[in-house]
Write an enzyme that holds these catalytic residues in place. Structure first.
Site, PDB file in Angstrom:
ATOM      1  CE  LYS B  88      -3.898   1.983   2.645  1.00  0.00           C
ATOM      2  NZ  LYS B  88      -4.782   1.790   3.814  1.00  0.00           N
ATOM      3  CB  SER B 163      -8.127   3.667   2.883  1.00  0.00           C
ATOM      4  OG  SER B 163      -7.188   3.104   3.795  1.00  0.00           O
ATOM      5  CB  SER B 187      -8.225   0.940   5.927  1.00  0.00           C
ATOM      6  OG  SER B 187      -8.895   2.176   5.873  1.00  0.00           O
TER       7      SER B 187
END
Lengths: 107, 501
Positions: B88, B163, B187
Site C-alpha cells: 500500500k 482505504s 481499511s
C-alpha cells in the site's frame, strides 16, 4: 467550555469554519466554506450521540494499552544523511532548506 | 457471468501463497514464472482495475531469478522466497515513490524502507509495486485517490472498498501473491470483504508502524491481505515482533502461527453480538453470518449471544479520535521540508505558503478531517469532544472484555453491505457509517479478520461477502485458527471461488 456541544453544533457558523481553517493552516476558498460548514455540522450532529453515554467515573483512554514509554539505550545511532533529508525538499540552497522571508524589514 | 475478465478474480492461479511458495521450494515451478505470470495479469488488468500506481517489473523478475538460482543450488529458502507482494502506498519503500495517493506526496521518495517491508524482503518476498488507496487512508471506497479510482475485480462498476483499495483489488485480481494494507478503522477488513479475500487487522502493537505514514497513531496497524487464512498467518509471522524504531510495538516475540493455524480449536465458543445482526444489514450479509454460525455448530463449537451495546456509538467515537490524531499528524505537511509547495506571489508571507501548500496538496476529504479534528481539539471543545470520546473508548474496551468472558471469538458481518457503486456514498457521513462493524476493533486495539463467506447477486454479478471474526488483544492464534476452521468448512478458499464462477 460549553456544557452542551449540541447547541454549539447547531450553531456552527461559516465564521467558525473559517477560523478553524485558519488554525489548521488551510486556505479554503470563500465559495467552499458553506459546503464544509454543512458537512462538518452533519458529522458533529451525529457525534452528539456521545452525550447519551453514561461516563460517570470513567477515565479517558488515549491509547489501547496505556504502555509506558520505552527508552532506547543511550547509544548514538546514525541518522539520515543531509542528502537523504534534503532529497524531497521543494527548495534547497546549498545544505539548507529554502523558505520565504520570515521577518519583515525592521523586525 | 457475461465477461470472464470482469468476473473471474484470481484467474491467474487458484493457489494461495503458501502453495506457491511450496511449489517453488520443491522445484515444481519457478519464482520467475510465478512473477512473470502475475506481471502479465497486471499488464492486462491494471488499466481497468487501477490497483497499482507503480509496478517494479524488472526488480521483481530479477529478485525472482535470484530465488530460483538459490533453489537450484540447494540453498535453504526463506519463508516467502520469490513471492510477489504488493505494498500500500502509505508504507515507505525506497523503491519507487510513497505518495499516499495524494498530490501532497506525489513525488515523495522515501530514504528508508518501513520495518514491515524490510522484514518481508528479509523473508524473501519480492516488492512488486505500490497500490492505490484513498488519500492518506481516509476513505472506505477507493474513490478518493489522486491516481484515479480503484475498481472491484468482481464487478468493475463497483468500488473495491477502502482505504486499502488497490491492495485488495490486486490480490483478488490475481496480480500479486499477497499484499499489505493498513487499518485505522477497517481499511484492511472492509476492502477484503468487498473483494473476496482474507484481511487481517492485527492487535495494536503487533507490527511496527515505522515507515507507515501516520494517520491515527493510536489506531493504525499494518496487516496482511491474502488469498487464504494460512497466508495471513505466514505474513504475520514474518512482520510481527518488537521494533526499536517504534516504541509502541509490543514487547513480544514474533508470532509462529503458520505452525498452528491448521489446528482446530476444541470447544470453541463463538459469540454473536446481538447489535451486529441489525436490520440495516443487507439480507445476504446477515444470511452469511448465520451460515457461518451453522458451520461452526457443525464443527462442535458453541454459539452464544453476547451484548455490545456501544456498537453504534463506535462511529462517533472514531470520528472524534481519528480526525483529532490526523489533524495533529498531518500538521507536518507544511510545504517546507518535503511534499507539495505552492508558488507564492511577490509579497505573500509564510502563513500563505503553509495554507496554500496544504490546500493545494490535500484533497477535500483530508481537509474535512483536518478541520474536524482541529475544531474538536480547539479551545473550549476539547473536553466536550476529545476527552469524552476517550472516555467512551474505555467503555467500548470494557464491553469487549466483558464479551470475551463468554466467548473466544466474536462473529459478525465485516460490512453491512457488499461492494457499492461509485458515488453511492458521496455524502461523507453516509460513507463513515459503513464502518460500523470495524472501527471498534481499532478503538479497543484488539485483532480482527475478514474472511470470504458467500456472495450476493446484483445485476447478474456475484459480489463477495466477508464475515468478521474478532478476538481479544494478542489472541491472533485463536483468531486465525477459528478463521481457518470456518474457511475450511465454507470451502471459500480462492480455488473454490474460481470453481464457483
Amino acid at each position: 467550555m460549553p456544557d452542551n456541544p449540541h447547541s454549539k453544533t447547531a450553531a456552527l457558523t461559516t465564521a467558525q469554519v473559517a477560523h478553524v481553517a485558519k488554525l489548521a493552516r488551510l486556505e479554503v476558498a470563500p465559495g467552499r466554506i458553506e459546503e464544509y460548514r454543512t458537512q462538518l455540522a452533519a458529522v458533529l450532529g451525529h457525534i452528539a450521540q456521545l452525550d447519551a453515554v453514561d461516563l460517570a467515573g470513567v477515565e479517558p483512554m488515549a491509547h489501547p494499552f496505556e504502555s509506558h514509554n520505552r527508552l532506547a539505550a543511550d547509544i548514538p545511532v546514525e541518522g539520515l544523511s543531509i542528502e537523504a533529508v534534503l532529497m524531497n525538499a521543494p527548495a534547497v540552497e546549498g545544505r539548507f532548506l529554502a523558505v520565504p522571508k520570515v521577518l519583515a524589514e525592521g523586525d | 457471468m457475461t465477461s470472464p475478465t470482469h468476473t473471474t478474480p484470481v484467474h491467474n492461479t487458484p493457489s494461495d501463497m503458501t502453495a506457491l511458495r511450496d511449489a517453488v521450494a520443491t522445484g515444481t515451478t519457478t519464482a520467475e514464472s510465478i512473477c512473470a505470470g502475475m506481471l502479465a495479469v497486471t499488464a492486462e488488468r491494471n488499466t481497468e482495475i487501477n490497483a497499482f500506481h507503480e509496478v517494479f517489473a524488472e526488480h521483481a523478475l530479477e529478485a525472482a531469478r535470484r530465488v530460483d538460482s538459490d533453489a537450484r543450488a540447494g540453498r535453504p529458502l526463506p519463508p516467502l522466497a520469490g513471492m510477489p507482494i504488493a505494498i500500500k502506498d502509505n508504507v515507505a519503500t525506497t523503491l519507487g515513490r510513497t505518495t499516499c495517493s495524494s498530490r501532497m506526496l506525489e513525488n515523495y521518495r522515501s530514504p528508508f524502507d518501513a520495518t514491515a517491508v524490510e522484514r518481508l524482503a528479509h523473508a524473501g518476498a519480492v516488492v512488486m509495486g505500490k497500490t492505490n488507496m484513498d488519500e492518506f487512508a481516509m476513505g472506505s471506497s477507493g474513490e478518493h485517490c489522486k491516481w484515479g479510482p480503484v475498481r472491484n475485480p468482481w464487478d468493475s462498476t463497483r468500488v473495491p472498498g477502502g482505504s486499502s483499495a488497490g491492495s485488495a483489488a490486486a490480490v483478488a485480481g490475481g496480480m500479486c501473491a499477497a499484499a499489505i494494507g493498513s487499518d485505522t478503522g477497517g481499511s484492511i477488513r472492509q476492502p477484503a470483504s468487498f473483494c473476496g479475500i482474507v484481511g487481517l487487522k492485527p492487535t495494536y502493537g503487533r507490527i511496527s508502524r515505522w515507515g507507515l505514514v501516520a494517520f491515527g497513531s493510536s489506531l493504525d496497524q499494518i496487516g496482511p491481505m491474502t488469498r487464504s487464512v494460512r497466508d495471513a498467518a505466514l505474513m504475520l509471522d514474518v512482520m510481527s515482533g518488537i521494533d526499536e524504531r517504534d516504541s509502541t510495538t509490543a514487547d513480544r516475540p514474533p508470532t509462529e502461527l503458520a505452525k498452528t493455524v491448521e489446528r482446530p480449536i476444541e470447544g470453541l465458543r463463538v459469540g454473536i453480538p446481538r447489535q451486529y445482526m441489525s436490520d440495516a444489514n443487507d439480507t445476504e450479509v446477515s444470511a452469511a453470518v448465520h451460515a457461518a454460525a451453522d458451520a461452526y455448530r457443525a464443527l462442535g463449537a458453541t454459539i452464544v449471544s453476547v451484548e455490545l451495546p456501544l456498537t453504534d456509538v463506535g462511529i462517533s467515537t472514531y470520528y472524534v479520535i481519528a480526525p483529532a490524531e490526523a489533524s495533529s499528524n498531518l500538521a507536518r505537511y507544511d510545504g517546507i521540508r518535503y511534499g507539495h509547495r505552492a508558488q507564492l506571489q511577490p509579497g505573500e508571507d509564510l502563513f500563505t505558503l503553509y495554507a496554500r501548500s496544504r490546500s493545494e496538496g490535500f484533497g477535500p476529504e483530508v481537509q474535512r478531517r483536518i478541520m474536524l479534528g482541529t475544531y474538536m481539539l480547539s479551545s473550549g471543545y476539547y473536553d466536550a469532544y476529545y476527552k469524552r470520546a476517550l472516555q467512551v473508548r474505555r467503555r467500548i474496551k470494557q464491553e469487549f472484555d466483558q464479551a470475551f468472558t463468554a466467548c473466544d471469538v466474536l462473529l459478525g458481518p465485516t460490512a453491512p453491505t457488499p461492494a457499492f457503486g461509485f458515488g453511492a456514498n458521496s455524502d461523507p457521513l453516509a460513507m463513515y457509517l459503513c464502518d460500523v462493524y470495524t472501527v471498534n476493533t481499532n478503538i479497543a486495539g484488539i485483532c480482527g479478520v475478514s474472511i470470504p463467506a458467500g456472495f450476493a447477486e446484483r445485476n447478474g454479478k456475484h459480489l463477495p461477502i466477508g464475515v468478521q471474526l474478532q478476538a481479544n488483544a494478542f489472541e491472533e492464534d485463536r483468531l486465525l485458527r477459528a478463521a481457518r476452521m470456518l474457511e475450511r468448512a465454507l470451502a471459500t478458499t480462492t480455488g473454490a471461488h474460481v470453481a464457483r464462477m
